[in-house]
Structures are given as C-alpha cells and as structure tokens.
Design an enzyme around this catalytic site. Structure first.
Site: not given
Ligand code: NDP
Length: 250
Positions: A62-63, A89, A154
C-alpha cells in the site's frame, strides 16, 4: 552505466489494473524484471500475455504506508537481485465541488498521489544508489497545469508531482539518478471505458482532443518502456505530456 533491459529490475506501483498493468506488461515484454507492487499482492490482475509471467514478481504494497513501501523495496532487491528503476503509477481520482470538499478528502488525494510518490522515491533511493544509477518515472497528469472544475485536489496533487520530479532530478543528478514526470491526458482504461465511449464526456473529448479520441494505456506504457530502455543520460526533471495535444489546443 547502460545495462541491458534483462539485467534491470523495475518496480511499478498500482500495477493491478489500468495504466499500471499495461506498464508492467510492456516492461516485461521488453525484458525487464518487473516487481508489481499492488494492494492485494496479486500482481497484474488483467490477462498477461503468454510467456511474460516469469518476468513479473507480485509484491503486496500500500503506497500510503511507508513501512509497506520500505518492505516491498527490500523484498524486491532481495528476490530480484536489486532495484534499478521505479514507476510511481498508483493514484486516485476524487471529484467534488470545491466548496463542499472536506480537508480530509483533500488530504486523502494528496496522500496517494503526492506524499506516496515522495515516500516511494525516498525509500527507493538507497537501492538505486546501490545499483550505481537509476531512473524514477512519476505518473502525473495534464491536469497539473489546468483549472478543472470539481478537480481541485487532483490537480493540486499532480502539479506537486511535477515539482517533486524537478527537485529530485536536481538533487540526485550527481548520483546518476534521473527523475521524469509522464503527464497523460485522457487515457481509456477498463474502468472509464463506458464514460469515454458514450455520453457527454465522449462528445466533449471528440471536440477537444485534436485527434478526436482518448489515448490507450499502451501509449503510456510504450513511452515509459522506450524511456527506460533507451536510458538517456541528459534527460531528467522534465514533465512530458502525452495528451494528443489536448493541453495545448486552442
Ligand atoms: P485506475 O483507477 O484504473 O488504477 C489505479 C491503480 O492505483 C490501481 O492499480 C490501484 O490499485 C492503485 N492504487 C490506488 N491506491 C493505491 C494504494 N494506496 N497503494 C497501492 N496501489 C494503489 O487508474 P489509471 O490506471 O487510470 O491511473 C493510473 C495513474 O495514471 C494514476 O496516477 C492516474 O492519476 C494517472 N492518470 C490517469 C489518466 C486516465 O485518463 N486514466 C490520465 C492522467 C493520469 P487497486 O487495484 O488495489 O485499487
């Protein structure tokens, strides 16, 4: 130092599906050993062409969890014999009118799209140093320089990816570590296929993208494959837009 692809190990975050899965498959096709860092630890969850599975290593990660990232890189280095490149990514997209968006939502988007990119770069650094050189590809977005309704978090998160890329490229150039931001425009994946193939967004993009249609995940994957394979020493710090010229179209 220019090593052949089959001697290099690349970690790709968010390789379970979408653009990340396409990147992992393309890099394997080019001969790289690819560590697929995914939340479930099941590797690429879309069909993998015959003969490539042997070059794909599934690693749970889990980044947004630094310990998870550190353990994943250690495991890759141990099991694959080093780490030569990283593709950041993994990302999330949340839409909300700005006046109704909570700070918690903003933080959630930044945690995955921005802070995790920084953490992954920082934690991959000792492995790249050990390899003698390295390359980091961050996946940004052409929204990084646009004003997009309901996309404040975002857009901010991806603008920050460009800034992180520039800072690390400058700071780590003397170590032989290069950092590039690939900023895609609209890319069709299994997840957004329905909205991109019909309805208002389809009609809008047909007008707005000069070529009339969105890109494919393979377009992003092939650019990254080419950059990693060519390993061009003087190319670093740049944001490369892959958007069919939508971002510059009048
Ligand atoms: P998808 O939603 O199809 O895939 C996102 C991937 O990120 C999944 O593999 C997902 O894993 C993974 N992920 C999300 N959060 C985490 C986490 N905490 N830890 C590990 N993995 C995680 O997105 P796309 O393939 O479309 O997008 C990939 C990247 O490209 C993103 O950074 C996105 O912002 C960027 N991009 C996409 C564009 C597009 O048009 N599609 C345009 C411009 C940029 P899981 O399967 O576990 O959920």
């Amino acid at each position: 130092m220019h090593m052949p692809t089959h001697e290099r190990v690349v970690a790709v975050t968010g390789a379970s599906r979408g653009i990340g899965a396409a990147i992992a498959v393309e890099l394997a096709r080019r001969g790289f050993t690819v560590a697929c860092l995914t939340r479930k630890g099941l590797g690429v969850e879309t069909p993998v062409p015959a003969g490539l599975a042997g070059r794909l290593l599934s690693v749970q990660c889990d980044v947004t969890d630094e310990q998870s990232l550190a353990q994943a890189f250690d495991r890759v280095a141990r099991e694959a014999g080093g780490l030569h490149a990283l593709v950041n990514n993994a990302g999330i997209h949340v839409e909300s009118p700005s006046n109704q968006m909570s700070a918690a939502t903003f933080e959630q988007v930044m945690a995955t799209n921005t802070i995790a990119v920084f953490s992954a770069c920082r934690l991959a650094y000792p492995h790249l140093l050990k390899a003698g050189a390295g390359m980091i590809v961050n996946i940004g977005s052409f929204f990084d320089r646009m004003g997009v309704k309901r996309n404040l978090a975002y857009c901010a998160s991806k603008a920050a990816v460009g800034a992180i890329t520039r800072c690390l490229a400058v700071e780590w150039a003397s170590k032989g570590i290069r950092v590039i931001d690939i900023a895609p425009g609209y890319i069709q994946t299994d997840l957004n296929r329905a909205v991109l193939e019909s309805g208002p967004l389809h009609d809008y993009l047909k007008r707005r993208i000069p070529g009339g249609a969105p890109g494919a995940a393979e377009d992003v994957a092939r650019l990254i494959g080419a950059l990693l394979a060519e390993d061009i020493p003087f190319l670093t710090g740049e944001t490369i837009y892959l958007d069919g010229a939508q971002g510059i179209a009048h």
